[in-house]
Design a protein around this motif. Structure first.
Motif, PDB file in Angstrom:
ATOM      1  N   ASP A  61       3.720  -6.303   9.619  1.00 32.93           N
ATOM      2  CA  ASP A  61       3.857  -5.248   8.605  1.00 32.93           C
ATOM      3  C   ASP A  61       4.200  -5.844   7.247  1.00 32.93           C
ATOM      4  OD1 ASP A  61       3.316  -3.222  10.422  1.00 32.93           O
ATOM      5  OD2 ASP A  61       5.423  -2.658  10.694  1.00 32.93           O
ATOM      6  N   VAL A  62       5.139  -6.771   7.234  1.00 36.95           N
ATOM      7  CA  VAL A  62       5.549  -7.411   5.981  1.00 36.95           C
ATOM      8  C   VAL A  62       4.380  -8.170   5.368  1.00 36.95           C
ATOM      9  CG1 VAL A  62       7.053  -9.181   4.965  1.00 36.95           C
ATOM     10  CG2 VAL A  62       7.991  -7.543   6.605  1.00 36.95           C
ATOM     11  N   VAL A  63       3.673  -8.928   6.192  1.00 36.89           N
ATOM     12  CA  VAL A  63       2.536  -9.714   5.693  1.00 36.89           C
ATOM     13  C   VAL A  63       1.457  -8.791   5.125  1.00 36.89           C
ATOM     14  CG1 VAL A  63       0.644 -11.252   6.375  1.00 36.89           C
ATOM     15  CG2 VAL A  63       2.986 -11.736   7.129  1.00 36.89           C
ATOM     16  N   ALA A  64       1.150  -7.715   5.827  1.00 37.99           N
ATOM     17  CA  ALA A  64       0.144  -6.775   5.322  1.00 37.99           C
ATOM     18  C   ALA A  64       0.579  -6.179   3.988  1.00 37.99           C
ATOM     19  CB  ALA A  64      -0.100  -5.672   6.348  1.00 37.99           C
ATOM     20  N   ARG A  65       1.855  -5.862   3.867  1.00 34.46           N
ATOM     21  CA  ARG A  65       2.370  -5.267   2.630  1.00 34.46           C
ATOM     22  C   ARG A  65       2.292  -6.255   1.466  1.00 34.46           C
ATOM     23  NH1 ARG A  65       6.902  -3.962   4.600  1.00 34.46           N
ATOM     24  NH2 ARG A  65       6.091  -2.151   5.644  1.00 34.46           N
ATOM     25  N   VAL A  66       2.694  -7.499   1.690  1.00 37.97           N
ATOM     26  CA  VAL A  66       2.656  -8.458   0.572  1.00 37.97           C
ATOM     27  C   VAL A  66       1.217  -8.833   0.209  1.00 37.97           C
ATOM     28  CG1 VAL A  66       4.983  -9.340   0.936  1.00 37.97           C
ATOM     29  CG2 VAL A  66       3.063 -10.542   1.965  1.00 37.97           C
ATOM     30  N   ARG A  67       0.325  -8.834   1.195  1.00 39.97           N
ATOM     31  CA  ARG A  67      -1.092  -9.061   0.874  1.00 39.97           C
ATOM     32  C   ARG A  67      -1.605  -7.941  -0.031  1.00 39.97           C
ATOM     33  NH1 ARG A  67      -4.333 -12.794   3.320  1.00 39.97           N
ATOM     34  NH2 ARG A  67      -6.125 -11.468   2.813  1.00 39.97           N
ATOM     35  N   ALA A  68      -1.274  -6.701   0.313  1.00 35.62           N
ATOM     36  CA  ALA A  68      -1.705  -5.564  -0.508  1.00 35.62           C
ATOM     37  C   ALA A  68      -1.095  -5.643  -1.903  1.00 35.62           C
ATOM     38  CB  ALA A  68      -1.329  -4.251   0.173  1.00 35.62           C
ATOM     39  N   ASN A  69       0.181  -6.013  -1.982  1.00 39.61           N
ATOM     40  CA  ASN A  69       0.835  -6.170  -3.289  1.00 39.61           C
ATOM     41  C   ASN A  69       0.160  -7.262  -4.101  1.00 39.61           C
ATOM     42  OD1 ASN A  69       2.688  -4.166  -2.654  1.00 39.61           O
ATOM     43  ND2 ASN A  69       4.273  -5.605  -2.018  1.00 39.61           N
ATOM     44  N   ALA A  70      -0.181  -8.367  -3.447  1.00 43.55           N
ATOM     45  CA  ALA A  70      -0.856  -9.469  -4.138  1.00 43.55           C
ATOM     46  C   ALA A  70      -2.193  -9.013  -4.698  1.00 43.55           C
ATOM     47  CB  ALA A  70      -1.048 -10.647  -3.186  1.00 43.55           C
ATOM     48  N   GLU A  71      -2.957  -8.321  -3.877  1.00 41.42           N
ATOM     49  CA  GLU A  71      -4.261  -7.825  -4.341  1.00 41.42           C
ATOM     50  C   GLU A  71      -4.094  -6.888  -5.528  1.00 41.42           C
ATOM     51  OE1 GLU A  71      -6.511  -6.227  -1.049  1.00 41.42           O
ATOM     52  OE2 GLU A  71      -6.326  -8.103   0.070  1.00 41.42           O
ATOM     53  N   ALA A  72      -3.110  -6.012  -5.466  1.00 41.82           N
ATOM     54  CA  ALA A  72      -2.867  -5.068  -6.559  1.00 41.82           C
ATOM     55  C   ALA A  72      -2.492  -5.786  -7.854  1.00 41.82           C
ATOM     56  CB  ALA A  72      -1.774  -4.075  -6.161  1.00 41.82           C
ATOM     57  N   GLU A  73      -1.854  -6.952  -7.725  1.00 40.52           N
ATOM     58  CA  GLU A  73      -1.430  -7.724  -8.901  1.00 40.52           C
ATOM     59  C   GLU A  73      -2.468  -8.757  -9.327  1.00 40.52           C
ATOM     60  OE1 GLU A  73       1.179  -7.289 -10.817  1.00 40.52           O
ATOM     61  OE2 GLU A  73       2.051  -5.681  -9.616  1.00 40.52           O
TER      62      GLU A  73
END
Length: 101
Positions: A61-73
C-alpha cells in the motif's frame, strides 16, 4: 525545521542554487528523522496490538501510494519505489530489533 525555499527559476547563480539545494537536503533529512520517530512509536503500538514488524500488504500500500505521488509530481516512480523500499526495509529492520516475538 523547514526553511523557506525560493523557486529554482529565482536562483541567479550556481552558488545560490546550491544554497537552496543544501537547505532542501536539510529539510529532507529532518523529515526522515521525524519519520524514524514514527517508526519508533510503531514499535510500541505494534507490540501492544500483537502485530509483526513486517506487514506485506501495508508495504505494498505504501509503495503504491508513493509511486502515485511520484507520478503526480513528475518524478520517476521506479526511482521513488526503489528509495522507499530501502526506507521500508530499514524501518522493518529497526522495528524487528525492538519487537519482542
Amino acid at each position: 525545521m523547514t526553511e523557506t525555499l525560493r523557486k529554482p527559476e529565482d536562483c541567479g547563480s550556481m552558488a545560490d542554487l546550491r544554497q537552496q539545494i543544501d537547505a532542501l537536503d536539510r529539510d529532507l533529512v529532518a523529515k526522515l528523522a521525524l519519520r524514524s520517530h514514527y517508526i519508533d512509536r510503531a514499535v510500541v503500538l505494534k507490540q501492544a496490538e500483537g502485530l509483526p514488524a513486517n506487514i506485506p500488504a501495508r508495504v505494498e500500500d505504501v509503495v503504491a501510494r508513493v509511486r502515485a505521488n511520484a507520478e503526480a509530481e513528475g518524478l520517476d516512480p521506479d526511482l521513488i519505489e526503489r528509495l522507499w523500499r530501502d526506507l521500508i526495509d530499514w524501518s522493518i529492520a529497526r522495528e524487528s530489533r525492538h519487537l519482542v516475538p
